[in-house]
Every structure is written in structure tokens, then in C-alpha cells.
Write a protein that holds these residues in place. Sequence first.
Motif, PDB file in Angstrom:
ATOM      1  N   ASP A  23      21.772 -14.864   4.836  1.00  0.00           N
ATOM      2  CA  ASP A  23      21.992 -14.258   6.159  1.00  0.00           C
ATOM      3  C   ASP A  23      22.878 -13.010   6.109  1.00  0.00           C
ATOM      4  OD1 ASP A  23      24.390 -15.404   5.628  1.00  0.00           O
ATOM      5  OD2 ASP A  23      24.355 -16.823   7.309  1.00  0.00           O
ATOM      6  N   GLN A  24      23.194 -12.557   4.908  1.00  0.00           N
ATOM      7  CA  GLN A  24      23.977 -11.329   4.763  1.00  0.00           C
ATOM      8  C   GLN A  24      23.109 -10.114   4.415  1.00  0.00           C
ATOM      9  OE1 GLN A  24      27.451 -11.458   5.248  1.00  0.00           O
ATOM     10  NE2 GLN A  24      26.755 -13.469   5.960  1.00  0.00           N
ATOM     11  N   VAL A  25      21.854 -10.379   4.059  1.00  0.00           N
ATOM     12  CA  VAL A  25      21.036  -9.294   3.498  1.00  0.00           C
ATOM     13  C   VAL A  25      20.042  -8.734   4.521  1.00  0.00           C
ATOM     14  CG1 VAL A  25      19.443  -8.646   1.633  1.00  0.00           C
ATOM     15  CG2 VAL A  25      21.210 -10.384   1.230  1.00  0.00           C
ATOM     16  N   PRO A  26      20.251  -7.492   4.985  1.00  0.00           N
ATOM     17  CA  PRO A  26      19.241  -6.888   5.848  1.00  0.00           C
ATOM     18  C   PRO A  26      17.977  -6.571   5.018  1.00  0.00           C
ATOM     19  CG  PRO A  26      21.345  -5.712   6.011  1.00  0.00           C
ATOM     20  CD  PRO A  26      21.439  -6.641   4.831  1.00  0.00           C
ATOM     21  N   VAL A  27      16.835  -6.876   5.593  1.00  0.00           N
ATOM     22  CA  VAL A  27      15.554  -6.592   4.937  1.00  0.00           C
ATOM     23  C   VAL A  27      14.754  -5.689   5.871  1.00  0.00           C
ATOM     24  CG1 VAL A  27      13.455  -7.577   3.951  1.00  0.00           C
ATOM     25  CG2 VAL A  27      15.630  -8.829   3.775  1.00  0.00           C
ATOM     26  N   ILE A  28      14.525  -4.463   5.416  1.00  0.00           N
ATOM     27  CA  ILE A  28      13.805  -3.496   6.243  1.00  0.00           C
ATOM     28  C   ILE A  28      12.323  -3.614   5.884  1.00  0.00           C
ATOM     29  CG2 ILE A  28      13.750  -1.068   7.006  1.00  0.00           C
ATOM     30  CD1 ILE A  28      16.648  -2.149   6.890  1.00  0.00           C
ATOM     31  N   VAL A  29      11.502  -3.999   6.852  1.00  0.00           N
ATOM     32  CA  VAL A  29      10.071  -4.175   6.586  1.00  0.00           C
ATOM     33  C   VAL A  29       9.311  -3.012   7.223  1.00  0.00           C
ATOM     34  CG1 VAL A  29       8.074  -5.684   6.914  1.00  0.00           C
ATOM     35  CG2 VAL A  29      10.348  -6.679   6.507  1.00  0.00           C
ATOM     36  N   ILE A  30       8.573  -2.275   6.375  1.00  0.00           N
ATOM     37  CA  ILE A  30       7.815  -1.118   6.855  1.00  0.00           C
ATOM     38  C   ILE A  30       6.356  -1.548   6.949  1.00  0.00           C
ATOM     39  CG2 ILE A  30       7.223   1.301   6.389  1.00  0.00           C
ATOM     40  CD1 ILE A  30       9.706   1.333   4.491  1.00  0.00           C
ATOM     41  N   GLY A  42      13.823  -1.293  -3.206  1.00  0.00           N
ATOM     42  CA  GLY A  42      12.517  -1.338  -2.555  1.00  0.00           C
ATOM     43  C   GLY A  42      11.597  -2.228  -3.362  1.00  0.00           C
ATOM     44  N   TYR A  43      10.806  -3.043  -2.675  1.00  0.00           N
ATOM     45  CA  TYR A  43       9.845  -3.907  -3.364  1.00  0.00           C
ATOM     46  C   TYR A  43       8.491  -3.851  -2.687  1.00  0.00           C
ATOM     47  CZ  TYR A  43      12.951  -6.239  -6.586  1.00  0.00           C
ATOM     48  OH  TYR A  43      13.784  -6.497  -7.622  1.00  0.00           O
ATOM     49  N   ALA A  44       7.463  -4.049  -3.485  1.00  0.00           N
ATOM     50  CA  ALA A  44       6.147  -4.330  -2.913  1.00  0.00           C
ATOM     51  C   ALA A  44       6.286  -5.679  -2.209  1.00  0.00           C
ATOM     52  CB  ALA A  44       5.104  -4.395  -4.022  1.00  0.00           C
ATOM     53  N   GLY A  87       0.848  -1.198   0.000  1.00  0.00           N
ATOM     54  CA  GLY A  87       0.000   0.000   0.000  1.00  0.00           C
ATOM     55  C   GLY A  87       0.880   1.242   0.000  1.00  0.00           C
ATOM     56  N   THR A  88       0.506   2.251   0.778  1.00  0.00           N
ATOM     57  CA  THR A  88       1.306   3.483   0.795  1.00  0.00           C
ATOM     58  C   THR A  88       2.699   3.269   1.390  1.00  0.00           C
ATOM     59  OG1 THR A  88       0.247   4.137   2.854  1.00  0.00           O
ATOM     60  CG2 THR A  88      -0.648   5.102   0.841  1.00  0.00           C
ATOM     61  N   ASP A  89       2.920   2.114   2.003  1.00  0.00           N
ATOM     62  CA  ASP A  89       4.274   1.827   2.494  1.00  0.00           C
ATOM     63  C   ASP A  89       5.189   1.288   1.403  1.00  0.00           C
ATOM     64  OD1 ASP A  89       3.627   2.531   5.188  1.00  0.00           O
ATOM     65  OD2 ASP A  89       2.436   0.700   5.220  1.00  0.00           O
ATOM     66  N   TYR A  90       4.599   0.937   0.258  1.00  0.00           N
ATOM     67  CA  TYR A  90       5.428   0.495  -0.874  1.00  0.00           C
ATOM     68  C   TYR A  90       6.271   1.659  -1.424  1.00  0.00           C
ATOM     69  CZ  TYR A  90       6.306  -0.841  -5.768  1.00  0.00           C
ATOM     70  OH  TYR A  90       6.859  -1.039  -7.007  1.00  0.00           O
ATOM     71  N   PRO A  91       5.655   2.819  -1.742  1.00  0.00           N
ATOM     72  CA  PRO A  91       6.516   3.946  -2.131  1.00  0.00           C
ATOM     73  C   PRO A  91       7.546   4.316  -1.068  1.00  0.00           C
ATOM     74  CG  PRO A  91       4.171   4.559  -2.293  1.00  0.00           C
ATOM     75  CD  PRO A  91       4.220   3.121  -1.933  1.00  0.00           C
ATOM     76  N   LEU A  92       7.187   4.115   0.209  1.00  0.00           N
ATOM     77  CA  LEU A  92       8.165   4.414   1.268  1.00  0.00           C
ATOM     78  C   LEU A  92       9.350   3.453   1.218  1.00  0.00           C
ATOM     79  CD1 LEU A  92       6.454   5.347   4.607  1.00  0.00           C
ATOM     80  CD2 LEU A  92       7.922   6.708   3.140  1.00  0.00           C
TER      81      LEU A  92
END
Length: 364
Positions: free
Chosen positions: A267-274, A251-253, A228-233
Motif C-alpha cells: 500500500d506504499q507503492v503508487p502504480v501508474i497504469v497507462i 516501467g514494466y510491460a 503495446g505502444t504504451d509499454y515504452p511510455l
Amino acid sequence: DKGNHRHFMQKEIYEQPVVVAQTLRSYLQRMEGHVTLPIPDNDLSDVRRVTIVACGTSFYAGMVARYWFEQFARVPVDLDVASEFRYREPVMEAGGLALFISQSGETADTLAALRHARREGQRIAVVCNVPTSSMAREADILLPTHAGPEIGVASTKAFTCQLAVLAALAANLARAKGKLSDAEERDIVRHLAEAPAAINGALAYDETIEAMAGSVAGARDVLYLGRGTDYPLALEGALKLKEISYIHAEGYAAGEMKHGPIALIDDQVPVIVIAPSGPLFEKTVSNMQEVRARGGRVILISDYDGIQAAGEGCEATITMPKVHPLIAPIVYAVPVQLLAYHVAVAKGTDVDQPRNLAKSVTVE
Ligand code: F6R
């Protein structure tokens, strides 16, 4: 003057409660519960379609606004990056509003798109931070942001002020189209008016975010997910990180992960979940669990309820104030900016003047 801040970017992140409030003051009549536009001829009742065009961070503000225009005003929206807009030979019918979003008002691609839309007979609206700029002068409807001069090359306070103006414009359009009751308009005014305090609440997590920056600074790739609106974020978060820390970020949907990018996870990739708690939360969390199941290092940005529900097993969590979904993109912009800022500081890059970038891009 940076005051007691180390960089302009940091100063500008911290100015957001004040400049968003300043911007909202010229769009909200809080006592009456009305949203108004600061222009004389502001009747939008004949608008049948909105075409939004911008570049970079301003484009992501436009992408958030698309959700609002369609949700509140039920007006169809086209959205393009300015450098591509003319090449798809867009079909623009009479009665269209073309909306250009630009901090500087001078971005060459956006300005060329504006002139194209003018030739196509569109009404031209401009959301802009520089009232003397080319775009501001060529607008039929000028909607200023009052962010004050933005010096840091990475856009921060201009973005949140753009979102504030765009939310007000969406409400105004909805009103003009008869899609918003008095009570609904009052609610929107009330929620928007809560944004400055909520941004302050978000800034309180600065030290928590600084403490986790070291672990992100060592990464080669970082992913940002939102729905949703967190995808553009998520897209904005990735842009901020890559431009100032030079770490590759995407950034991905959230729902697109399983269609390809999940192959990148280890295990090397940080994934930021909004993921603020709300109607889309469960679905985003299940995408997050898919990442965790593959060993991904998840940093969850949510509110207290969201973190209670899904924070266990995350590498780190960032707790935002609980806010209405309308203002969530304005508030959640802050941790995303702070994370990029602290990672860049940890890496020792030139935060205010990143390599290869100019504040105002005046070539196509
Ligand atoms: C990102 C950034 C750029 C600008 C883009 C558009 O932090 O600053 O992506 O957002 O160049 O600039 P304006 O808004 O001036 O048209």
C-alpha cells in the motif's frame, strides 16, 4: 526565456501542441492526404530491415516506432540502446536502413553506432532536433524535428516531435513497400493531424495532475505499466520521474508484473497504469486488478470510456481525450511528463538541471 513559466521544462511541455504541429507540417500534405519526407532522394522501396539505435528518451521513441514500422510496413526491426549496439556485433545485411534518433545529434554512443552502421554499408537515417549537429551532417536521410531549442535536461517536446516524425516515416515506408492503400494513408494523415489539438486537451488536466503530485512525492518506489505502444511510455514515465524527482521508478510491460515485480506491491507503492481504451485495454486492466488486489495504489491514465469501465477503486484517475491508437503515445506522453514535473516541484528538486545529468552526453 521562460516566459510566464516557472521552469523551462514546464514551458517546453506547454509548447508541444505548437511544435508538434510545426513538425508535422513538413511531413504531411493534408489536402492531398499524403505523407512525404522532406528530402530529395526519399525512395524507401528497397529497405528490407530497419535498425533503430538511440539512448534514453530518444530510445523510447524508437521503441514506439518499432511497433509502427512492423505494423504498417511489415518490415522487420532491430532495436538497441546505442551503448550496447556494437557489442552484440549486429549482423547488418545490404539493403538495411539504420535509423538514429537524437535530440542533440551529439550523443557519443549514438554517433559511434551511426559510424559503425555506415562502415557496415547501411543507409543512414537520422531523426534529429539540431540540423547543424554531427549526426545531422552524417545522415543520408535527415528527418528533422522542429521542436526548437530544448533547454530543460529532461526531454519532453523533442520526444513528442520524434514520435510525429517516426509515425510519418512508418507511413512513408509502408507506402513505398506497397502496404498502404490511398485510403489508409489518408486516415493516417488525418489522425496525425489531430495530435496537436489532442495534446492541448491533455494539457487541460495539468491542475488535476498537480493536485495528485503530493501523494506520489512521498513514495519511495513508483511503477509504471503499459502494453503495446504504451509499454515504452511506461518506461519513459519512469525515466522522467527518476531523473527529475530522484524517486526510484520502473516501467514494466503490464503482462510482466506477475513474473516478478508484483512482489514489490504494497500500500506504499503508487502504480501508474497507462491504458487508453482499445484492443489492449481489457488485458492491461486485468493486470491492474492484480495490483489492486495486493493493495497497490493505482493511478489510471485512460480516456472517459476507460475510466468509466475500470476507474472504480483507483486512488486517482487522469482522463485523456479519446484518440486514435496511432496518436495515443504522443498524447499520453503529456500526463506522464506533467506528473514527473509536479512531483519534482513538490519535492523541491532542481527541475531543469537535475543532479548528475548533462543535456548532451558526449562521452561513451
Ligand atoms: C531523458 C533525457 C536523456 C536523453 C538521452 C539522449 O529525459 O533527456 O535520456 O534522451 O541522453 O539524448 P539525445 O536525444 O540528445 O541523443
